[in-house]
Scaffold this active site. Sequence first.
Site, PDB file in Angstrom:
ATOM      1  N   LYS A  81       0.700  -1.131   0.031  1.00 23.73           N
ATOM      2  CA  LYS A  81       0.046   0.031  -0.056  1.00 23.73           C
ATOM      3  C   LYS A  81       0.804   1.185   0.078  1.00 23.73           C
ATOM      4  CE  LYS A  81      -3.956  -2.268   0.415  1.00 23.73           C
ATOM      5  NZ  LYS A  81      -3.392  -3.558  -0.172  1.00 23.73           N
ATOM      6  N   ASP A  82       0.274   2.507  -0.291  1.00 20.02           N
ATOM      7  CA  ASP A  82       0.825   3.645  -0.491  1.00 20.02           C
ATOM      8  C   ASP A  82       1.756   4.212   0.905  1.00 20.02           C
ATOM      9  OD1 ASP A  82      -1.278   3.761  -2.555  1.00 20.02           O
ATOM     10  OD2 ASP A  82       0.076   5.346  -3.551  1.00 20.02           O
ATOM     11  N   ARG A  83       2.686   4.538   0.841  1.00 19.03           N
ATOM     12  CA  ARG A  83       3.212   5.178   2.046  1.00 19.03           C
ATOM     13  C   ARG A  83       2.374   6.548   2.538  1.00 19.03           C
ATOM     14  NH1 ARG A  83       6.322   9.132   3.768  1.00 19.03           N
ATOM     15  NH2 ARG A  83       6.579  10.273   1.590  1.00 19.03           N
TER      16      ARG A  83
END
Length: 346
Positions: A81-83
Amino acid sequence: MDYPVESPPFATPTLSGVGGSLKASLEDFRVDEVPAYSPSGTGTHLFVHFEKRDLDTKRAVEAIARGLECDPRSVGWAGLKDRRGITTQWASIEGGDPDKALELRLDGIRMLDAKLHEQKLRTGHLKGNRFQIRLRGVHGDADGAREILSALAETGCPNYFGPQRFGWNGNNLTRARRWIVDGGRAPRKRFEKKLLVSTFQAALFNEVTGRRLEDGLLAEAVAGDLMKKEDSGGLFIAEDLETEGPRVKAWEISPTGPMFGAKMRWPEAEAQIREARVLEGSGLERADLASFRKAGEGTRRALRFRPTDLEVAAEGENLLLAFTLRKGSYATVITREIMKSGESAA
């Protein structure tokens, strides 16, 4: 390879974008993983459901493993998942204790649930992701965004890889070309080899997809297409276009594109010619794919996807978007279509 793989053609070029900015704050980008199944409650692998803020998946899960005094090498997750944002997802840790997990207090991480399961959580073991995104300072209105989303839901959005796949300023793609095409020194680490191969594969996939879109063939059947059944994921060759064409429009099936590799299944006829042309344009021939076989065997990927459960709401000068995507598709491809910031849609 001169094709603009990081800024490929829009699917909605005649619809004006709303502009604005993305991810101005952490709260502007939320992702909630939709799991493929629930943990059984018994087994040796601890499934943890957690929320993370401004952390990438790998660092977050390893921090949880260390907090449980478990081997970080035993962890698993369904997807990265995106940071930058707030995300919830599941991960697995071998040997972890559910009660101890729920008591953990870690920077940037909030534990939500913990249950045992028999097997490790593997990459791809999810249905999709639910996104809630705020675009700040838009110059367009909610109706414009709804029109774009509706168009993408009807015929499909190009299943491009987002720019994050190519590294900062495309650096990973530059390195991949230097090694794979120009014959430069290969990376020493296995992880880095796989990263660069996947980056190169993504670039060629974006080109195949973009050229299909430019030719009006993203949502059309082409002779020899390797089609993917939307319900089961099964693959088959399109031989009867009069039959398969309506099935594409009805979202029963979708054409696939190449993630080039030595073990990738090729389409036939015109579809194969189109893909081979892109591969040759990159500087490689089919026989060259064996050179990076261990780092990327190759596979097929649907050329399009459609957002579902669409929601758009105005919030002063901001827009709130919500939609669900199947696994492997990028929300930034959707926001790029809606914003069209700094790019020509013509």
